[in-house]
Motif scaffolding. Sequence first.
Motif, PDB file in Angstrom:
ATOM      1  N   THR A 218      -6.909  -1.765   9.226  1.00 23.86           N
ATOM      2  CA  THR A 218      -7.672  -2.451  10.429  1.00 23.86           C
ATOM      3  C   THR A 218      -7.104  -4.055  10.663  1.00 23.86           C
ATOM      4  O   THR A 218      -6.692  -4.228  10.145  1.00 23.86           O
ATOM      5  CB  THR A 218      -8.861  -3.098   9.459  1.00 23.86           C
ATOM      6  OG1 THR A 218      -9.136  -3.962   8.437  1.00 23.86           O
ATOM      7  CG2 THR A 218      -9.573  -1.919   8.855  1.00 23.86           C
TER       8      THR A 218
ATOM      9  N   ASN B 283      -8.525  -6.684  11.351  1.00 26.82           N
ATOM     10  CA  ASN B 283      -8.876  -8.073  10.511  1.00 26.82           C
ATOM     11  C   ASN B 283      -9.652  -7.629   8.716  1.00 26.82           C
ATOM     12  O   ASN B 283      -9.912  -6.107   9.121  1.00 26.82           O
ATOM     13  CB  ASN B 283      -9.857  -9.297  11.371  1.00 26.82           C
ATOM     14  CG  ASN B 283     -11.371  -8.060  11.623  1.00 26.82           C
ATOM     15  OD1 ASN B 283     -11.354  -7.986  10.797  1.00 26.82           O
ATOM     16  ND2 ASN B 283     -10.970  -8.379  13.360  1.00 26.82           N
ATOM     17  N   ASP B 284      -9.960  -8.907   8.302  1.00 28.06           N
ATOM     18  CA  ASP B 284     -10.569  -8.484   6.932  1.00 28.06           C
ATOM     19  C   ASP B 284     -11.857  -7.960   7.539  1.00 28.06           C
ATOM     20  O   ASP B 284     -12.519  -7.354   6.584  1.00 28.06           O
ATOM     21  CB  ASP B 284     -10.513  -9.213   6.190  1.00 28.06           C
ATOM     22  CG  ASP B 284      -8.699  -9.429   5.373  1.00 28.06           C
ATOM     23  OD1 ASP B 284      -8.089  -8.780   5.825  1.00 28.06           O
ATOM     24  OD2 ASP B 284      -8.546 -10.814   5.331  1.00 28.06           O
TER      25      ASP B 284
ATOM     26  N   ALA C 278     -12.439  -4.406   7.692  1.00 27.83           N
ATOM     27  CA  ALA C 278     -12.068  -3.666   7.105  1.00 27.83           C
ATOM     28  C   ALA C 278     -13.357  -3.327   5.991  1.00 27.83           C
ATOM     29  O   ALA C 278     -14.208  -2.839   5.814  1.00 27.83           O
ATOM     30  CB  ALA C 278     -10.985  -4.359   6.022  1.00 27.83           C
TER      31      ALA C 278
ATOM     32  N   GLY D 185      -6.818  -4.506   4.792  1.00 27.59           N
ATOM     33  CA  GLY D 185      -6.576  -5.306   5.279  1.00 27.59           C
ATOM     34  C   GLY D 185      -5.995  -6.173   6.796  1.00 27.59           C
ATOM     35  O   GLY D 185      -4.566  -5.573   6.277  1.00 27.59           O
TER      36      GLY D 185
ATOM     37  N   CYS E 230     -11.619 -11.423  -0.444  1.00 28.34           N
ATOM     38  CA  CYS E 230     -10.570  -9.676  -0.555  1.00 28.34           C
ATOM     39  C   CYS E 230     -11.145  -9.536  -2.142  1.00 28.34           C
ATOM     40  O   CYS E 230     -11.026  -9.138  -1.960  1.00 28.34           O
ATOM     41  CB  CYS E 230      -9.329 -10.050   0.140  1.00 28.34           C
ATOM     42  SG  CYS E 230      -9.679  -9.969   1.957  1.00 28.34           S
TER      43      CYS E 230
ATOM     44  N   SER F 237      -4.631  -6.457   1.535  1.00 33.07           N
ATOM     45  CA  SER F 237      -4.649  -7.282   3.517  1.00 33.07           C
ATOM     46  C   SER F 237      -3.299  -8.155   3.313  1.00 33.07           C
ATOM     47  O   SER F 237      -2.850  -7.699   2.163  1.00 33.07           O
ATOM     48  CB  SER F 237      -5.774  -8.693   3.140  1.00 33.07           C
ATOM     49  OG  SER F 237      -5.696  -8.991   4.265  1.00 33.07           O
TER      50      SER F 237
END
Length: 314
Positions: free
Chosen positions: A213, A215-216, A219, A241, A248, A257
């Motif tokens: 993704t 961005n997080d 995600a 992410g 996270c 990430s």
Amino acid sequence: LIVQELAKELNYAPNQIALSLRNQETKIIGVIIPEIVHYFFSSVIAGIEDIAYQNGYTVMFCQSNESFTKEVKDTMALLANRVDGLLISQSKETEKYDHFREVQRQGVPLVFFDRAPNEIDASKVIIDDENAAFEATSHLIQQGCTNIVHLASGLNLDISQKRISGFKKALTKHKIPLMSNCIINCNEGLKKDGFSNLREHLNLYPHVDGVFTSNDTLAIGAMEAIHEFGLKIPRDIAVIGFSNWDFCTLLKPALSSVNQPGLEMGQLAMNTLLEHLQSKTDSIRAKTHILKSKVIQRGSSDRSEISESLHLMK
């Protein structure tokens, strides 16, 4: 035209008196960011303030809320308040750049960070988004994923296009076919977009085994969709992410990430602006600083234990 209309609305007039005041320092820096609540941008702000206050400057922050119109208004308002320089990360809606050209026309130093338009010749502080996306996608492939989708957002932004490019390059390098439906536009890039878009995709294409993704928050939404289908992360679908928000590590499993060095980016952006402010010439050359990013592997994509278990079963 939009800049002129907003200048009239704000009663902004760059008259001779105002222009003459440009030669006097206000010791104020204007900063425009898309979202203050965004963890990455909050860390950038900390970096900007750190260097600004060390050098006797105060900072005025504006939040565009991803709106082009508000970004233009904020730019004109900061100019009207005679800031010494501007640090800007453009909004997702921005596709016209007359307001940035107006900043340069008035001789106000301008530095972009994170999101920077190619159409404006100005200094910028960014990461190598293409390589970061390449590394993130390659990580999923190294974990055994062969049917990977990318949840993208803000497709008009240069960083989004570079992340898409890096995703494609990783698939090509590892000889994984690039399917026409493997890049999914998630509009605003919010959690709800990640959830609804991946859920819809899984209904049509249930063989997805990896998700990258942009961005997080996307995600998180993707992980919720995966759980709704009764699938396990990372056994059935591995997820990674982008930005490495502080939450996270709180997720179950913890979210892998791409780490963006926000604090360092803010510090470097402010230092770059100081170079422009301290220059004795108006024609200081624009510089591009590219910071390194790093894939942070956590439970959402780490299949090493799964692979070891399968090996022992054999």
